[in-house]
Design a protein around this motif. Structure first.
Motif, short mmCIF file in Angstrom:
data_model
loop_
_atom_site.label_atom_id
_atom_site.label_comp_id
_atom_site.label_asym_id
_atom_site.label_seq_id
_atom_site.Cartn_x
_atom_site.Cartn_y
_atom_site.Cartn_z
N ALA A 174 58.23 21.07 65.60
CA ALA A 174 56.90 20.62 65.18
C ALA A 174 56.61 19.26 65.80
CB ALA A 174 56.81 20.55 63.66
N THR A 175 55.33 18.94 65.89
CA THR A 175 54.93 17.63 66.41
C THR A 175 53.86 17.04 65.49
OG1 THR A 175 53.27 18.65 67.84
CG2 THR A 175 55.41 18.18 68.84
N ASN A 176 53.86 15.72 65.42
CA ASN A 176 52.82 14.96 64.69
C ASN A 176 52.63 15.40 63.24
OD1 ASN A 176 52.24 13.58 67.11
ND2 ASN A 176 50.89 15.25 67.75
N LEU A 177 53.75 15.57 62.55
CA LEU A 177 53.64 15.93 61.13
C LEU A 177 53.09 14.76 60.33
CD1 LEU A 177 57.02 17.83 60.47
CD2 LEU A 177 54.76 18.81 60.84
N ARG A 178 52.55 15.06 59.16
CA ARG A 178 52.06 13.99 58.28
C ARG A 178 53.26 13.20 57.75
NH1 ARG A 178 49.53 16.47 53.53
NH2 ARG A 178 48.42 14.55 53.16
N ASP A 179 53.06 11.92 57.58
CA ASP A 179 54.12 11.09 57.03
C ASP A 179 53.88 10.91 55.54
OD1 ASP A 179 56.20 9.45 56.61
OD2 ASP A 179 55.64 7.90 58.06
N ARG A 180 54.74 11.52 54.72
CA ARG A 180 54.55 11.46 53.27
C ARG A 180 55.47 10.43 52.61
NH1 ARG A 180 51.55 15.91 51.06
NH2 ARG A 180 51.78 14.68 49.17
N ASP A 181 56.35 9.79 53.41
CA ASP A 181 57.27 8.81 52.83
C ASP A 181 56.73 7.39 53.09
OD1 ASP A 181 58.76 10.91 52.11
OD2 ASP A 181 60.40 10.60 53.52
N VAL A 182 56.99 6.52 52.15
CA VAL A 182 56.43 5.16 52.25
C VAL A 182 57.26 4.30 53.18
CG1 VAL A 182 55.74 3.11 50.95
CG2 VAL A 182 55.49 5.38 49.92
N LEU A 183 58.56 4.26 52.95
CA LEU A 183 59.41 3.34 53.70
C LEU A 183 60.07 3.99 54.92
CD1 LEU A 183 61.07 1.55 50.66
CD2 LEU A 183 59.18 0.72 52.07
N SER A 184 59.96 5.31 55.02
CA SER A 184 60.54 6.00 56.18
C SER A 184 59.62 7.14 56.57
CB SER A 184 61.93 6.53 55.83
OG SER A 184 61.82 7.51 54.80
N LYS A 185 60.08 7.96 57.51
CA LYS A 185 59.26 9.10 57.91
C LYS A 185 59.60 10.32 57.04
CE LYS A 185 58.62 7.77 62.75
NZ LYS A 185 59.62 6.70 63.01
N SER A 186 58.76 11.36 57.14
CA SER A 186 59.00 12.59 56.37
C SER A 186 60.34 13.22 56.74
CB SER A 186 57.88 13.60 56.63
OG SER A 186 56.66 13.15 56.11
N ASP A 187 60.89 13.97 55.78
CA ASP A 187 62.13 14.73 55.99
C ASP A 187 61.76 16.22 55.91
OD1 ASP A 187 63.49 12.24 55.89
OD2 ASP A 187 63.47 12.35 53.70
N PRO A 188 61.33 16.81 57.03
CA PRO A 188 60.70 18.13 56.94
C PRO A 188 61.68 19.31 56.88
CG PRO A 188 60.55 17.30 59.17
CD PRO A 188 61.23 16.23 58.37
N ILE A 189 61.24 20.32 56.16
CA ILE A 189 61.90 21.63 56.12
C ILE A 189 60.81 22.66 56.40
CG2 ILE A 189 61.52 21.89 53.61
CD1 ILE A 189 64.10 23.49 53.45
N LEU A 190 61.18 23.76 57.04
CA LEU A 190 60.21 24.83 57.31
C LEU A 190 60.65 26.08 56.57
CD1 LEU A 190 57.65 25.46 59.10
CD2 LEU A 190 59.22 26.55 60.69
N ILE A 191 59.70 26.69 55.90
CA ILE A 191 59.98 27.93 55.16
C ILE A 191 59.11 29.04 55.73
CG2 ILE A 191 59.97 29.03 52.88
CD1 ILE A 191 60.48 26.23 51.72
N GLY A 192 59.74 30.18 56.04
CA GLY A 192 59.02 31.28 56.69
C GLY A 192 58.86 32.47 55.77
N TYR A 193 57.71 33.13 55.90
CA TYR A 193 57.40 34.30 55.08
C TYR A 193 56.88 35.42 55.98
CZ TYR A 193 57.01 30.65 51.46
OH TYR A 193 57.23 29.58 50.63
N THR A 194 57.05 36.64 55.52
CA THR A 194 56.32 37.75 56.14
C THR A 194 55.20 38.13 55.18
OG1 THR A 194 57.84 39.35 55.15
CG2 THR A 194 58.26 38.71 57.43
N LYS A 195 54.08 38.53 55.77
CA LYS A 195 52.90 38.86 54.95
C LYS A 195 52.72 40.36 54.93
CE LYS A 195 48.21 37.06 54.42
NZ LYS A 195 47.20 36.21 55.09
#
Lengths: 184, 573
Positions: free
Chosen positions: B47-68
């Motif tokens: 991924a690129t340019n994710l939103r930063d949700r942490d105040v003192l550091s950057k986000s710690d992202p996880i990706l979860i996948g689903y089938t529809k």
């Protein structure tokens, strides 16, 4: 060659691929089958014998035939070598029109299959070949395809209308033939 | 996708483990439902340019996948690891999925930021409501595999106010990359023969065929391949069979090779069997040895194997890596969709509810519309310009004679419409502009489709065409149709025929070589390959196999039979 030096025949490459469900005297053929392709009484070629395929032999062998322009088909014979001599298992005709399709490029490789018939006219397996017209190296315009035509149906069925309005073309063909290739 | 199928009706019926009868369709569905015919794809994510949700550091992202699912429900299929302090993560976790050409496989991805307090918890145990949502994206697997790079960039979207339907905000990009697993490409070619098979028929020799099954730890062996039936033969040599490593698991996996005597009742007699892995079969070939068949017998309570004098030989064993359906797509090949609709009078007056062409004011689709939509929704991903030739046949256009191939859009010059919706619109308007007539002739539309397909070789041969014919009745010009199909079998074209309504379509099955011999034209030419799939719509309406899946399942094989013959044929000169 005729008096003007033009070739009176076209070169056809026939690759004899395989045959299926061959029988001899109502029994499955075991081995030693080969194919003879004949464009005219004086112009023929034969494959090597297949020793392994039994009733489903494969040859994958290319035969190059000079085909007079007035000849309309190539005769294919599947022959079995037996102790009592060579016996014809079945014959088929490859019409030249199947190779010179209307809208495919001149040297397009066609994959063709034909029903084999025995001497009594009974069905006796199928022969699979590929064939193409061998283009002269020195032809003026070797890559030209036959004149392409539009593919829209008119409201009543007929040969599809000539020409396709600009913007509705899916680029199924490229360019328009502006001349007829001349063979030297 | 490389399974062998017989050319003869007997061979098609010739399936059933241990003498039990089983229809071929059932086995095909059994295999497909386990992904046996699909290609294994390994998906990787960044991924690129994710939103930063942490105040003192950057986000710690996880990706979860689903089938529809078709009903819109999401089923979770994977979770990646958590990447610390990154707005441009590349996750290591891969997701393996079976690509099924005949299905629309919708994937949905949710990205979350995992707070520090949860970093020591196994990702499978994370509760989503405790994570911070970063955005979601979705795609269809076909969109990924049809890209030349097999990479798809998706916008991650975030809804500012979950209660509002709008307000979507872009918050970075998700890159999905697909790789085909090598096991999908590795193919074994084997020629098997048997010697001295026992008599099973009273007045003639046996009609043997082989069924090869994968032995699994739990449950019955899974059939993966079968040969054709050879009539009256005690020393049969079958046509080559092709097995991909994916079909059998690995070269070391044990396979059960059963030899049956074919009976038209479907109750095939077991002649004998052999249990061997591909490694062992290769050894039989290299040593030129045979393996004795055995027959399980029961004496009292003892289960014994009776060794037979019949033997199995491997006359040919070769391993190759072939270009797959997905390789051709990545190389720029396309499937171009075309449709032809039956407007003969036997469909009934379109203004009456009992007509097959009835346009329901409530918006409920008729059988023609459903067939167009279901097939089109799968095939549209494989056509870059999404302009589809659409024809009608068997009707009288305004002020004209009966036509057996008219442009659905009403134009005299061009037959293409824009998108699947364009076909639906053209179909609806045609119903108001033609009067239904007859008879039912396929020859003209098949010839017209063949004409378009014949242009492909002149343009680099990257286009393959799929003609969908939807009809309510048995074809009147059967021989002309056969001739047109046989001629077209040498072209990059497949024909899907859907039968709608209650007519008896038995005759139509002749056109589908799955259910009989190869088609033969009036001149003695034989179809060089099977290009027709026929299906009565009612067979699948209530069943669990969608009409699309049943119809489209063989398309990749038909596509490959054409493309590979053009690629790979290297004659011995």
């Amino acid at each position: 060659m005729d008096k003007q030096g033009h070739k009176a025949s076209r070169t056809i490459e026939v690759t004899v691929l395989s045959a299926e469900n061959l029988r001899l005297d109502r029994k499955s053929v075991k081995k030693n089958t080969y194919v003879t392709a004949r464009a005219s009484p004086l112009n023929s070629g034969s494959t090597k014998a297949d020793f392994e395929g039994g009733s489903n032999p494969s040859w994958n062998e290319k035969l190059t035939l000079e085909m007079p322009f007035q000849t309309s088909f190539i005769s294919l014979e599947v022959i079995c070598k037996t102790n009592s001599g060579d016996r014809v298992i079945g014959t088929a005709s490859l019409p030249i029109s199947d190779i010179l399709e209307d809208y495919t490029p001149e040297n397009h490789l066609h994959f063709l299959s034909y029903r084999l018939r025995d001497s009594k006219g009974g069905r006796n397996g199928v022969i699979n070949v590929s064939a193409r017209v061998k283009m002269p190296v020195d032809s003026v315009c070797p890559s030209v395809t036959k004149n392409p035509i539009g593919y829209g149906c008119s409201s009543s069925w007929q040969q599809p209308a000539l020409g396709v309005p600009v913007g509705h073309q899916k680029n199924y063909y490229s360019g328009v033939v502006t001349g007829v290739p001349v063979w030297s | 996708m490389g399974n062998c199928c017989s050319d003869v009706a007997g061979g098609r019926a010739a399936v059933g483990g241990s003498g039990a009868a089983a229809g071929n369709d059932a086995v095909d569905h059994f295999l497909k439902s386990r992904g046996m015919y699909g290609s294994q794809m390994e998906l990787s994510f960044s991924a690129t340019n994710l939103r930063d949700r942490d105040v003192l550091s950057k986000s710690d992202p996880i990706l979860i996948g689903y089938t529809k699912g078709k009903d819109g429900t999401l089923a979770e299929v994977f979770r990646t690891e958590v990447i610390l302090n990154s707005l441009n993560p590349t996750w290591i976790t891969k997701h393996v999925i079976t690509f099924q050409f005949e299905a629309v496989q919708t994937l949905v991805f949710h990205a979350y930021d995992v707070d520090t307090q949860f970093h020591n918890i196994d990702v499978k145990m994370l509760k989503l409501e405790e994570l911070q949502f970063l955005g979601e994206a979705s795609c269809v697997l076909s969109e990924v595999v049809t890209r030349p790079s097999r990479s798809l960039n998706l916008d991650l979207l975030f809804r500012e106010d979950p209660t509002m339907s709008g307000n979507l905000r872009h918050c970075g990009q998700l890159i999905v990359h697909a790789e085909e697993c090598i096991s999908s490409k590795t193919t074994m070619e084997m020629v098997l023969r048997c010697s001295d098979l026992e008599h099973k028929d009273l007045f003639s020799k046996s009609d043997p065929f082989l069924l090869i099954s994968k032995i699994v730890e739990v449950g019955l062996p899974i059939p993966v391949c079968k040969t054709e039936v050879l009539k009256n033969d005690h020393n049969p040599v079958w046509k080559p069979i092709y097995l991909s490593i994916q079909h059998v698991g690995s070269k070391e996996n044990p396979l059960m090779i059963e030899c049956f005597n074919f009976n038209s009742s479907g109750k095939h007699d077991l002649i004998g069997k052999v249990k061997k892995s591909l490694v062992e079969l290769e050894k039989l070939h290299s040593n030129g040895e045979g393996e004795n068949l055995f027959l399980p017998t029961t004496v009292g309570h003892n289960h014994q194997n009776k060794l037979l004098k019949s033997q199995l030989f491997v006359d040919k064993f070769s391993q190759s890596s072939q270009r797959t359906f997905l390789d051709y797509l990545a190389g720029g090949c396309e499937l171009n969709f075309m449709v032809a609709v039956d407007f003969t009078a036997s469909n009934g007056n379109p203004r009456l509810p009992d007509s097959l062409h009835y346009l329901d004011p409530s918006g409920r689709l008729n059988a023609y519309q459903r067939a167009i939509l279901e097939v089109g929704e799968v095939l549209k991903f494989y056509d870059s310009d999404k302009r589809f030739p659409a024809w009608g046949f068997g009707a009288r256009p305004i002020d004209g004679p009966v036509s057996h191939c008219f442009n659905l859009n009403g134009s005299n010059n061009h037959c293409e419409v824009d998108g699947i919706q364009g076909i639906m619109t053209a179909y609806t308007s045609a119903l108001y502009n033609v009067s239904l007539a007859g008879p039912t002739l396929f020859g003209p539309v098949i010839s017209n489709a063949a004409l378009i397909a014949s242009q492909s070789p002149a343009n680099g041969g990257k286009k393959y065409f799929v003609l969908l014919i939807i009809t309510d009745g048995v074809v009147t010009d059967l021989q002309e149709t056969k001739d047109a199909i046989v001629k077209a079998s040498d072209l990059p074209l497949s024909i899907l025929i859907v039968g709608v309504g209650g007519a008896d379509f038995k005759e139509m099955e002749i056109l589908d070589a799955d259910k009989g011999e190869r088609l033969e034209s009036s001149s003695g030419r034989v179809a060089s390959r099977d290009i027709v799939q026929f299906l009565p719509f009612r067979d699948v309406q209530s069943g669990e196999i969608a009409v699309v899946q049943a119809l489209l399942a063989e398309l990749p094989t038909q596509f490959l039979s054409y493309m590979r013959s053009r690629d790979d044929i290297q004659p011995n000169i």
